[in-house]
Design an enzyme around this catalytic site. Structure first.
Site, PDB file in Angstrom:
ATOM      1  CG  ASP A   1      -2.069   0.983   1.057  1.00  0.00           C
ATOM      2  OD1 ASP A   1      -2.432   1.291  -0.095  1.00  0.00           O
ATOM      3  OD2 ASP A   1      -2.597   1.443   2.081  1.00  0.00           O
TER       4      ASP A   1
ATOM      5  CG  HIS B   1      -4.549  10.795   2.519  1.00  0.00           C
ATOM      6  ND1 HIS B   1      -5.573  10.705   3.429  1.00  0.00           N
ATOM      7  CD2 HIS B   1      -3.619   9.872   2.904  1.00  0.00           C
ATOM      8  CE1 HIS B   1      -5.294   9.759   4.323  1.00  0.00           C
ATOM      9  NE2 HIS B   1      -4.117   9.248   4.034  1.00  0.00           N
TER      10      HIS B   1
ATOM     11  NE  ARG C   1       4.487  15.089   9.951  1.00  0.00           N
ATOM     12  CZ  ARG C   1       3.867  14.021   9.419  1.00  0.00           C
ATOM     13  NH1 ARG C   1       3.653  12.956  10.136  1.00  0.00           N
ATOM     14  NH2 ARG C   1       3.460  14.042   8.161  1.00  0.00           N
TER      15      ARG C   1
ATOM     16  CD  GLU D   1      -6.104   5.089   4.513  1.00  0.00           C
ATOM     17  OE1 GLU D   1      -5.402   4.316   3.826  1.00  0.00           O
ATOM     18  OE2 GLU D   1      -5.636   5.872   5.366  1.00  0.00           O
TER      19      GLU D   1
ATOM     20  CD  GLU E   1      -5.331   3.127  -0.332  1.00  0.00           C
ATOM     21  OE1 GLU E   1      -4.490   2.557  -1.060  1.00  0.00           O
ATOM     22  OE2 GLU E   1      -5.237   3.200   0.899  1.00  0.00           O
TER      23      GLU E   1
ATOM     24  CG  ASP F   1      -5.702   0.642   3.704  1.00  0.00           C
ATOM     25  OD1 ASP F   1      -5.796  -0.387   4.380  1.00  0.00           O
ATOM     26  OD2 ASP F   1      -4.803   1.497   3.868  1.00  0.00           O
TER      27      ASP F   1
ATOM     28  NE  ARG G   1      -7.903   6.864   9.393  1.00  0.00           N
ATOM     29  CZ  ARG G   1      -7.193   6.657   8.286  1.00  0.00           C
ATOM     30  NH1 ARG G   1      -5.926   6.290   8.364  1.00  0.00           N
ATOM     31  NH2 ARG G   1      -7.757   6.797   7.117  1.00  0.00           N
TER      32      ARG G   1
ATOM     33  CD  GLN H   1      -2.921   4.997  10.510  1.00  0.00           C
ATOM     34  OE1 GLN H   1      -4.143   4.953  10.401  1.00  0.00           O
ATOM     35  NE2 GLN H   1      -2.146   5.508   9.584  1.00  0.00           N
TER      36      GLN H   1
ATOM     37  CE1 TYR I   1       1.959   7.995  14.285  1.00  0.00           C
ATOM     38  CE2 TYR I   1       3.173   7.998  12.222  1.00  0.00           C
ATOM     39  CZ  TYR I   1       2.670   8.679  13.303  1.00  0.00           C
ATOM     40  OH  TYR I   1       2.878  10.025  13.419  1.00  0.00           O
TER      41      TYR I   1
ATOM     42  CE  LYS J   1      -3.367   2.548   7.243  1.00  0.00           C
ATOM     43  NZ  LYS J   1      -4.251   3.413   6.463  1.00  0.00           N
TER      44      LYS J   1
ATOM     45  CB  THR K   1      -7.352  -4.338   1.801  1.00  0.00           C
ATOM     46  OG1 THR K   1      -6.476  -3.812   2.803  1.00  0.00           O
ATOM     47  CG2 THR K   1      -7.282  -3.464   0.566  1.00  0.00           C
TER      48      THR K   1
ATOM     49  CB  THR L   1      -6.227   8.129   1.255  1.00  0.00           C
ATOM     50  OG1 THR L   1      -6.076   7.064   2.174  1.00  0.00           O
ATOM     51  CG2 THR L   1      -7.629   8.687   1.338  1.00  0.00           C
TER      52      THR L   1
ATOM     53  CD  GLU M   1      -7.754  12.942   3.963  1.00  0.00           C
ATOM     54  OE1 GLU M   1      -7.328  13.763   3.136  1.00  0.00           O
ATOM     55  OE2 GLU M   1      -7.968  11.750   3.682  1.00  0.00           O
TER      56      GLU M   1
HETATM   57 CA    CA Z   1      -3.915   3.240   2.657  1.00  0.00          CA
END
Ligand code: CA
Length: 416
Positions: free
Chosen positions: A123, A130, A139, A196, A198, A228, A232, A235, A239, A248, A252, A344, A358
């Site tokens: 992926d 995104h 961040r 997600e 995709e 996907d 969250r 994650q 991550y 993840k 999928t 995404t 988002e």
């Molecule tokens: Ca993805």
């Protein structure tokens, strides 16, 4: 090129996903005790390729390739065979050909199963808007894009075993969760389950060692829509430093019909302008991306669906061919049946974002659904549907639905 007409009447409308111009490949189970088999979608019907091959109506390379419930054997034959089959099907199903209704099965009467055996699944993270949105949330706007992002198609190795076909229910996962103000993690069902949006590329030829972008494009057999599913909260805690893992790995979902590269040829478009020049090996020799409209619809249990996002594949900063080239730079061998998720796809507008993370801005701005409900993340009973299609002159090359319903988490899997 205008709409190409077929003797299958339902294929001759501007609205169908599956006119003669498309001819996407899938595997269907007729539910009558026979083995699932390969077919091609035409209008609201399926042309039974297994039967056509066994009766000598279709012949590829002298040996049977459609007597198995998967397109892998056919993909392995390579681009000349791919073009040959498309020619044969265009002739057989074209307006002037002898109608062969006894080879047709109604799509409404069958269950679609996985069209390929997925060899491996990678992926990527090739959607700039995104990556910018997620980076801004986590961040701040100043450091939204990671420093490598404009140079490298970033990706991670996913799990082929977790790829399922449209229609498969998706169970809410358990995992380690820890809020920013909590000292220790808890083991609980995911509270921030997400989609997600995709575009998935299916690799139809193997490679040993690095391949150019042009060679990579030649290796791609076709494309599917891909969701996907993403936890969250799992994650956020897991991550760093190695990227997504259990967040993840639940599932999928891919759409059941593989739209071939040949069918998408009229819709090629270049990737967006570069902000930073790419290293030569990653540069596009010609248009390698596609103009394919996408949408996401969400339907709570027993309620009407709401389209929550609309965007386009052309928003991707790196094409699948560029992703595949980068994937091989290490010498990593690619296999027939490898699946590459694009990452995404979001646009610049608020209603063009391809994830709830988002759309609801990390839950701070829940979105309103028709029927009065709101959503920050997915609830049990929600059905998510991705749709997509390239708009031609009086016809559409569509992908069919990529659907999945979220079902409740298990009782504590480790309870004693
Ligand atoms: Ca993805």
């Amino acid at each position: 090129m205008p709409l190409q007409k077929s003797w299958v009447e339902s294929a001759n409308t501007a609205e169908t996903d599956f006119p003669l111009n498309n001819l996407p490949y899938g595997v269907f189970d007729a539910g009558d005790g026979t083995m699932p088999r390969c077919g091609v979608a035409i209008g609201d019907m399926i042309f039974d390729l297994c039967k056509a091959e066994s009766n000598g109506l279709v012949e590829i390379g002298g040996a049977a390739v459609f007597d198995v419930p998967s397109w892998n054997n056919f993909m392995e034959l390579g681009p000349e065979a791919w073009a040959d089959l498309r020619r044969q099907l265009t002739d057989l199903l074209g307006e002037g050909a002898e109608p062969r209704s006894d080879y047709l099965v109604s799509q409404a009467d069958v269950t679609m199963i996985m069209p390929i055996t997925v060899a491996e699944y990678t992926d990527f993270y090739a959607g700039r808007h995104h990556a910018t949105n997620v980076g801004t949330m986590f961040r701040g706007a100043e450091n939204a894009l990671p420093p490598n992002w404009l140079s490298i198609p970033i990706g991670y190795n996913g799990r082929a075993s977790s790829v399922v076909v449209s229609g498969t229910e998706v169970r809410r996962p358990w995992g380690q969760l820890k809020g920013p103000d909590e000292a220790l993690p808890r083991f609980e069902p995911c509270k921030r389950f997400d989609l997600e949006l995709e575009f998935g590329a299916i690799v139809g030829q193997p490679s040993e060692g690095p391949v150019t972008v042009e060679e990579a494009d030649d290796m791609i057999f076709g494309y599917v829509l891909l969701n996907d599913w993403s936890a969250r909260d799992i994650q956020a805690w897991e991550y760093q430093p190695l990227g997504p893992f259990q967040a993840k790995a639940t599932a999928t979902t891919i759409s059941p019909w593989i739209v071939t590269k040949a069918a998408l040829e009229p819709f090629r478009t270049s990737t967006p302008e570069r902000e930073r020049e790419l290293l030569p090996y990653l540069q596009e020799p010609r248009a390698m991306n596609y103009d394919v409209n996408l949408e996401v619809a969400l339907a709570p249990e027993n309620l009407v669906e709401t389209v929550i996002a609309r965007t386009n594949v052309k928003e991707l900063y790196y094409s699948a061919a560029q992703q595949l080239t980068h994937h091989t730079t290490s010498g990593c061998p690619m296999q027939v049946g490898d699946l590459l998720g694009s990452g995404t796809i979001s646009g610049t507008e608020k209603d063009s974002r391809g994830s709830l993370l988002e759309l609801s801005w990390s839950g701070k701005e829940p979105i309103a659904l028709d029927g009065g409900e709101t959503r920050s993340f997915l609830e049990d009973g929600d059905t998510l549907t991705l749709r997509g299609g390239a708009q031609g002159d009086g016809y559409r090359v569509g992908f069919g639905d990529c659907t999945g319903k979220v079902i409740a988490a298990l009782a504590d899997p480790f309870a004693r």
